[in-house]
Motif scaffolding. Structure first.
Motif, PDB file in Angstrom:
ATOM      1  N   THR A 309       0.644  -1.020  -0.237  1.00  0.00           N
ATOM      2  CA  THR A 309       0.044  -0.401   0.668  1.00  0.00           C
ATOM      3  C   THR A 309       0.621   0.802   0.048  1.00  0.00           C
ATOM      4  OG1 THR A 309      -0.042   0.084   2.360  1.00  0.00           O
ATOM      5  CG2 THR A 309      -2.019  -1.422   1.007  1.00  0.00           C
ATOM      6  N   ILE A 310       1.873   1.071   0.216  1.00  0.00           N
ATOM      7  CA  ILE A 310       2.828   2.539   0.319  1.00  0.00           C
ATOM      8  C   ILE A 310       4.357   1.657  -0.432  1.00  0.00           C
ATOM      9  CG2 ILE A 310       5.022   3.526   1.536  1.00  0.00           C
ATOM     10  CD1 ILE A 310       2.414   3.540   3.637  1.00  0.00           C
ATOM     11  N   THR A 311       4.798   2.967  -1.495  1.00  0.00           N
ATOM     12  CA  THR A 311       6.035   2.080  -2.456  1.00  0.00           C
ATOM     13  C   THR A 311       6.304   3.535  -2.230  1.00  0.00           C
ATOM     14  OG1 THR A 311       4.682   3.468  -4.074  1.00  0.00           O
ATOM     15  CG2 THR A 311       3.578   1.646  -3.790  1.00  0.00           C
ATOM     16  N   ILE A 312       7.621   4.080  -3.474  1.00  0.00           N
ATOM     17  CA  ILE A 312       8.706   4.197  -3.195  1.00  0.00           C
ATOM     18  C   ILE A 312       7.602   5.473  -4.317  1.00  0.00           C
ATOM     19  CG2 ILE A 312      10.902   3.040  -3.798  1.00  0.00           C
ATOM     20  CD1 ILE A 312      10.511   3.367  -6.981  1.00  0.00           C
ATOM     21  N   ASP A 313       6.576   5.131  -5.037  1.00  0.00           N
ATOM     22  CA  ASP A 313       6.160   6.993  -5.583  1.00  0.00           C
ATOM     23  C   ASP A 313       5.358   7.753  -4.076  1.00  0.00           C
ATOM     24  OD1 ASP A 313       6.560   6.503  -7.521  1.00  0.00           O
ATOM     25  OD2 ASP A 313       5.336   4.661  -8.124  1.00  0.00           O
ATOM     26  N   THR A 314       4.806   7.043  -3.428  1.00  0.00           N
ATOM     27  CA  THR A 314       4.261   7.720  -2.007  1.00  0.00           C
ATOM     28  C   THR A 314       5.082   8.408  -1.568  1.00  0.00           C
ATOM     29  OG1 THR A 314       3.155   5.320  -1.801  1.00  0.00           O
ATOM     30  CG2 THR A 314       3.045   7.424   0.157  1.00  0.00           C
ATOM     31  N   ILE A 315       6.536   7.978  -1.873  1.00  0.00           N
ATOM     32  CA  ILE A 315       7.639   8.583  -0.977  1.00  0.00           C
ATOM     33  C   ILE A 315       7.747  10.509  -1.962  1.00  0.00           C
ATOM     34  CG2 ILE A 315      10.257   9.293  -0.721  1.00  0.00           C
ATOM     35  CD1 ILE A 315      10.029   6.637   0.883  1.00  0.00           C
ATOM     36  N   ASP A 316       7.811   9.903  -3.392  1.00  0.00           N
ATOM     37  CA  ASP A 316       8.075  11.377  -4.359  1.00  0.00           C
ATOM     38  C   ASP A 316       6.549  11.807  -3.563  1.00  0.00           C
ATOM     39  OD1 ASP A 316       9.605  12.187  -6.404  1.00  0.00           O
ATOM     40  OD2 ASP A 316       7.685  12.482  -6.355  1.00  0.00           O
ATOM     41  N   GLU A 317       5.256  10.677  -3.754  1.00  0.00           N
ATOM     42  CA  GLU A 317       4.144  11.963  -3.716  1.00  0.00           C
ATOM     43  C   GLU A 317       4.399  13.161  -2.652  1.00  0.00           C
ATOM     44  OE1 GLU A 317       1.435   8.204  -5.496  1.00  0.00           O
ATOM     45  OE2 GLU A 317       1.174   9.030  -3.602  1.00  0.00           O
ATOM     46  N   ILE A 318       4.315  12.565  -1.325  1.00  0.00           N
ATOM     47  CA  ILE A 318       4.336  13.070   0.155  1.00  0.00           C
ATOM     48  C   ILE A 318       5.923  14.381  -0.451  1.00  0.00           C
ATOM     49  CG2 ILE A 318       5.384  12.793   2.286  1.00  0.00           C
ATOM     50  CD1 ILE A 318       3.547  10.123   2.557  1.00  0.00           C
ATOM     51  N   GLY A 319       6.689  14.015  -0.606  1.00  0.00           N
ATOM     52  CA  GLY A 319       8.092  15.272  -0.873  1.00  0.00           C
ATOM     53  C   GLY A 319       7.606  15.986  -1.795  1.00  0.00           C
ATOM     54  N   ARG A 320       6.228  16.275  -2.841  1.00  0.00           N
ATOM     55  CA  ARG A 320       5.868  17.231  -3.444  1.00  0.00           C
ATOM     56  C   ARG A 320       4.936  17.835  -2.087  1.00  0.00           C
ATOM     57  NH1 ARG A 320       5.600  16.113  -9.261  1.00  0.00           N
ATOM     58  NH2 ARG A 320       6.382  14.386  -9.502  1.00  0.00           N
ATOM     59  N   ARG A 321       4.531  17.787  -1.408  1.00  0.00           N
ATOM     60  CA  ARG A 321       4.288  18.743  -0.701  1.00  0.00           C
ATOM     61  C   ARG A 321       4.288  19.240   0.948  1.00  0.00           C
ATOM     62  NH1 ARG A 321       0.839  14.325  -0.431  1.00  0.00           N
ATOM     63  NH2 ARG A 321       0.325  13.483   1.854  1.00  0.00           N
ATOM     64  N   THR A 322       6.023  18.383   0.716  1.00  0.00           N
ATOM     65  CA  THR A 322       6.640  18.853   2.878  1.00  0.00           C
ATOM     66  C   THR A 322       8.089  19.524   2.380  1.00  0.00           C
ATOM     67  OG1 THR A 322       5.899  16.147   2.675  1.00  0.00           O
ATOM     68  CG2 THR A 322       7.271  17.276   4.134  1.00  0.00           C
ATOM     69  N   PRO A 323       8.242  20.619   2.850  1.00  0.00           N
ATOM     70  CA  PRO A 323       9.318  20.888   2.825  1.00  0.00           C
ATOM     71  C   PRO A 323       9.980  20.944   3.843  1.00  0.00           C
ATOM     72  CG  PRO A 323       7.906  22.363   4.037  1.00  0.00           C
ATOM     73  CD  PRO A 323       6.949  21.335   3.787  1.00  0.00           C
ATOM     74  N   LEU A 324      12.147  21.209   3.549  1.00  0.00           N
ATOM     75  CA  LEU A 324      12.212  20.684   4.019  1.00  0.00           C
ATOM     76  C   LEU A 324      13.330  21.785   4.988  1.00  0.00           C
ATOM     77  CD1 LEU A 324      15.173  18.541   4.428  1.00  0.00           C
ATOM     78  CD2 LEU A 324      16.939  20.880   1.964  1.00  0.00           C
ATOM     79  N   LEU A 325      12.988  21.296   6.322  1.00  0.00           N
ATOM     80  CA  LEU A 325      13.102  22.695   7.410  1.00  0.00           C
ATOM     81  C   LEU A 325      14.217  22.387   8.040  1.00  0.00           C
ATOM     82  CD1 LEU A 325       8.964  22.245   8.179  1.00  0.00           C
ATOM     83  CD2 LEU A 325      10.633  23.735   6.415  1.00  0.00           C
ATOM     84  N   VAL A 326      14.871  20.460   7.774  1.00  0.00           N
ATOM     85  CA  VAL A 326      16.382  21.030   8.821  1.00  0.00           C
ATOM     86  C   VAL A 326      17.461  21.038   8.467  1.00  0.00           C
ATOM     87  CG1 VAL A 326      17.255  19.542  10.315  1.00  0.00           C
ATOM     88  CG2 VAL A 326      14.715  19.006  10.164  1.00  0.00           C
ATOM     89  N   ASP A 327      18.177  22.138   8.971  1.00  0.00           N
ATOM     90  CA  ASP A 327      20.031  22.236   8.241  1.00  0.00           C
ATOM     91  C   ASP A 327      21.011  21.766   8.487  1.00  0.00           C
ATOM     92  OD1 ASP A 327      21.202  23.711   7.039  1.00  0.00           O
ATOM     93  OD2 ASP A 327      21.332  25.878   7.631  1.00  0.00           O
ATOM     94  N   LEU A 328      20.977  20.737   8.432  1.00  0.00           N
ATOM     95  CA  LEU A 328      22.381  19.494   8.912  1.00  0.00           C
ATOM     96  C   LEU A 328      22.704  18.921   7.604  1.00  0.00           C
ATOM     97  CD1 LEU A 328      20.907  20.134  11.609  1.00  0.00           C
ATOM     98  CD2 LEU A 328      20.784  17.454  11.473  1.00  0.00           C
TER      99      LEU A 328
END
Ligand code: FES
Length: 603
Positions: A309-328
Motif C-alpha cells: 500500500t506504500i511504494t516508492i511513489d508514495t515517497i515522491d508524492e509526499i515530498g511534493r508537499r513537504t518542505p525541507l526544514l532541518v539544516d543538517l
C-alpha cells in the motif's frame, strides 16, 4: 502488577496458562508443567526469586560489540533501561543479537541486514518476553530490529545509542561522515595534504555514538519517533549525554506499561498506514538518507496489513508537499547536536503538525496528538535554531525524488536537496560507463579517460544481486583531473546505494539492476546520451527501443554459460546462496522474498 507465575505452576490437575510471562513459549517436551519446571530450574541458577519471575518480562536486545563503536554506550543504556523496568514492577532480561557496523561488515552492512532481522525476529519469538526493548543505532541495526519486530509481533520499543559529538580541525567543526567524504575528496584533488588528512582522521568520530549528521542512522532515529516507536528526544539526545540515559529509563517504564495493553500495542496493530505517512513526511522534511527509502519499503513489506500500500511513489508524492526544514549536513550545514539543541523532533513535528496524521498511535498507548500536547518545547532563539519555520523552508519541496523512465522502469531515487550544482537537476550528457566497482577504481583517475564536467558517470553491477549487499559505491568519485580543476559535482547513476552522509547529484537504486539480463542499465554504453530531469522525474536513455532490444538480446546470449551472479546464484551455498536467491530489488526494499508479508505465508 498481577503475578504471572506461582508454585501452583506445578499442579498437574490445573492446565497452564501459557500466553504471558515466564510461561510463554515453553520448549516442547510433551509436558508443559515439566517444561516450566525445567525452565525455572535453570533460571534460578542466576539467582532469581519466584517473586522476580512472577513479573512481566521485558526482553532487552543487546547489540553491543567491540567491533561496533557506534554502540559502545550500550552497557550504560542497558543499566538505565533495566532501572526503568524494575522500579516499575517488571523483570528486565537482556540478550544478544547480531550487531552490524558500517565499517566492519564485509562485503557491506546491507548484506547482513536481513540476517539480523531474522535473528531479531526468531529470538523475540523464541524467548519468554512480554515486551521487547530494541537497542540499536548504527545504520542497519534499527531497520533490522524493526523488520524483525514487526514480523515477531510482540510489543516492541526502540531506543537508539544516539549521535556522536562533532570534532574540530583547525577551528572548524567536523563530523562523521559527511566530512569524511568532503575531506577525502579534497585530499584526492590535492587541496589538502597528508598531514591534514591524518589530523582530520583523529577528529571525525571524537566520541561514541552514531554519525552526527543526517545520515542513515540519524534518519532512522527520526523515523522511529515519527512512527511512534520512541520518545521525541530519543532521536537526537547525544550518545554521551545524561539525557540519553533518562530516555532509556523512561523506555523501560514504557515497556512495563505496554504489557498492560499488549494486543493494542503489537506493531502490526500499532503501526498503520498513517504512521508510515508521518514517517515519510519527516523523512522529506529532514532531507533524510536515500537508504531509508529502501529500508522503509522493507519495513512496510513485513506488515501484513500494509504491504503493497506504500511504494516508492508514495515517497515522491509526499515530498511534493513537504518542505525541507532541518539544516543538517549533508543537505545543510549543521550537526545532530544542533538539531537536539533546537528542540529536535518535538520542534520539527510541531512545525509539520498540519501535515501529520495526529491520531496515529504511539508505544505509550497515546496518540501523537496527545504526546505533542503533553510535551514542552524549550525556547530557542530563532537565530540559533537549525529548524526552519514551515513558512521559510530551506527547500520548498521534494528533498528526495523518485525518477522513472526507460533507464529505470522500476524507479530510482535521488536526494535532490544534496545536489551541489542545481543546474544538474535538468541535464543531458554523454555517458561514461564503468562495468563494476573494480573497473571504476581502475579507470576513474586515468588522465586519458574521456570525461568532462558535463559527462554522466554510470556505474553498473552494484545492485542487490550484482554486488551482494548493494554497496554504498553510488557516490562515484569525481575523476581526479576534474576535481583538481575545481569540479565538485557531476551527475552519477548506479543501481547501488550511497551513504546517507554523502551528497551530490546522484541517482541511486536504479531498478531493475544491471545484473538482471533484461535490464536497460546493463546495456548502457559509453557515448550514449542520458537525460536526467528532476522536474519531470525522468531518467532516460536516448537510444531507440529497437537498439535497446537488440543490445538486450545480445547480452542474454553473451551471459549464457558464464558465472554471472544472476545465473550462478542457484549453485551458491550458505547465507550467500540464500541472499542471492531471495533478495528482492531495491524498489521493494531488498528484503528476502520468504520474509515478506506477501511471501509464502500469504499463500
Ligand atoms: Fe555507525 Fe555511521 S558508522 S552510524
Amino acid at each position: 502488577m498481577a503475578k504471572q507465575v506461582s508454585n501452583t505452576d506445578y499442579d498437574l490437575e490445573k492446565p497452564l496458562e501459557t500466553k504471558v510471562g515466564l510461561r510463554q513459549g515453553l520448549p516442547s517436551y510433551g509436558d508443559p508443567h515439566f517444561s516450566l519446571f525445567l525452565r525455572k530450574v535453570f533460571i534460578k541458577a542466576l539467582g532469581y526469586s519466584e517473586d522476580a519471575l512472577s513479573r512481566p518480562i521485558i526482553g532487552i536486545v543487546n547489540t553491543y560489540s567491540s567491533f561496533n563503536p557506534c554502540h559502545a554506550n550500550i552497557p550504560p543504556i542497558i543499566d538505565a533501561v533495566k532501572r526503568g523496568v524494575q522500579v516499575n514492577g517488571g523483570l528486565a532480561i537482556d540478550f544478544p543479537t547480531i550487531s552490524i557496523h558500517e565499517a566492519f561488515s564485509s562485503p557491506t552492512s546491507m548484506y547482513l541486514r536481513n540476517l539480523m532481522s531474522m535473528d531479531t525476529e526468531e529470538m523475540i519469538k523464541a524467548q519468554p518476553c512480554d515486551a521487547v526493548i530494541l537497542i540499536g543505532g548504527c545504520d542497519k541495526t534499527t531497520v533490522a530490529q524493526l523488520m524483525g519486530g514487526i514480523s515477531a509481533n510482540k510489543p516492541i520499543l526502540h531506543i537508539v545509542t544516539g549521535p556522536m559529538m562533532p570534532g574540530s580541525h583547525k577551528g572548524v567543526r567536523i563530523g562523521a561522515c559527511t566530512d569524511c567524504r568532503n575531506n577525502w575528496a579534497k585530499y584526492r584533488a590535492g587541496t589538502i595534504d597528508i598531514e591534514d588528512i591524518s589530523a582530520v582522521n583523529e577528529e571525525l568520530a571524537p566520541t561514541t555514538g552514531t554519525c552526527g549528521v543526517m545520515g542513515t542512522a540519524s534518519t532512522m532515529a527520526c523515523v522511529l519517533v515519527a512512527l511512534g516507536m520512541m520518545p521525541f528526544a530519543g532521536a537526537t539526545a547525544p550518545a554521551v549525554s545524561s539525557s540519553r540515559l533518562r530516555i532509556a529509563e523512561q523506555t523501560g517504564k514504557n515497556a512495563v506499561a505496554a504489557c498492560e495493553q499488549r494486543d493494542r500495542l503489537r506493531p502490526q496493530n500499532l503501526l498503520t498506514k498513517e504512521s508510515f505517512l508521518n514517517a515519510i513526511t519527516v523523512l522529506q522534511a529532514i532531507g533524510g538518507s536515500t537508504n531509508v527509502v529502501v529500508h522503509l519499503m522493507a519495513i512496510v513489506g513485513r506488515h501484513p496489513k500494509l504491504a503493497g500500500t506504500i511504494t516508492i511513489d508514495t515517497i515522491d508524492e509526499i515530498g511534493r508537499r513537504t518542505p525541507l526544514l532541518v539544516d543538517l549536513k549533508p543537505s545543510g550545514n549543521n550537526y545532530m547536536t544542533d538539531f537536539h539543541n533546537s528542540g529536535g523532533m518535538l520542534g520539527l513535528l510541531l512545525e509539520l503538525k498540519h501535515l501529520l496524521y495526529l491520531d496515529a498511535m504511539t508505544v505509550t498507548g497515546q496518540t501523537l496528538r496527545q504526546e505533542l500536547a503533553n510535551a514542552t518545547l524549550p525556547i530557542v532563539p530563532r537565530e540559533l535554531s537549525v529548524i526552519q519555520p514551515f513558512s521559510e523552508p530551506l527547500c520548498p519541496a521534494s528533498s528526495l525524488v523518485v525518477l522513472r523512465g526507460n533507464l529505470a522502469p522500476g524507479g530510482a531515487v535521488m536526494k535532490a536537496s544534496a545536489s551541489k550544482y542545481k543546474h544538474l537537476l535538468q541535464h543531458t550528457g554523454r555517458a561514461v560507463v564503468f562495468a563494476n566497482s573494480s573497473d571504476m577504481a581502475e579507470r576513474i583517475d586515468d588522465p586519458d579517460l574521456e570525461v568532462t564536467k558535463d559527462s554522466v558517470l554510470v556505474l553498473q553491477n552494484i545492485g542487490p544481486v550484482g554486488n551482494p549487499g548493494m554497496p554504498e559505491s553510488g557516490m562515484i568519485p569525481i575523476p581526479r583531473k576534474l576535481g583538481s580543476q575545481g569540479v565538485l559535482d557531476m551527475i552519477r547513476l548506479s543501481d547501488g546505494r550511497m551513504s546517507g552522509t554523502a551528497g551530490g547529484t546522484i541517482v541511486l537504486h536504479i531498478s531493475p539492476e544491471a545484473a538482471d539480463p533484461s535490464s536497460v542499465l546493463g546495456i548502457v554504453q559509453t557515448g550514449d546520451i542520458i537525460t536526467c530531469d528532476v522536474e519531470k522525474r525522468l531518467l532516460q536513455l536516448n537510444v531507440s527501443d529497437e537498439e535497446i532490444s537488440r543490445r538486450q538480446e545480445e547480452r542474454v546470449k553473451e551471459l549464457q554459460g558464464t558465472d554471472a551472479p544472476w545465473l550462478a546464484r542457484d549453485d551458491m551455498r550458505g547465507y550467500r546462496g540464500l541472499y542471492m536467491r531471495e533478495v528482492k530489488q531495491a524498489q521493494f526494499g531488498a528484503d528476502f522474498k520468504f520474509l515478506t508479508a506477501e511471501g509464502p505465508s500469504a499463500k
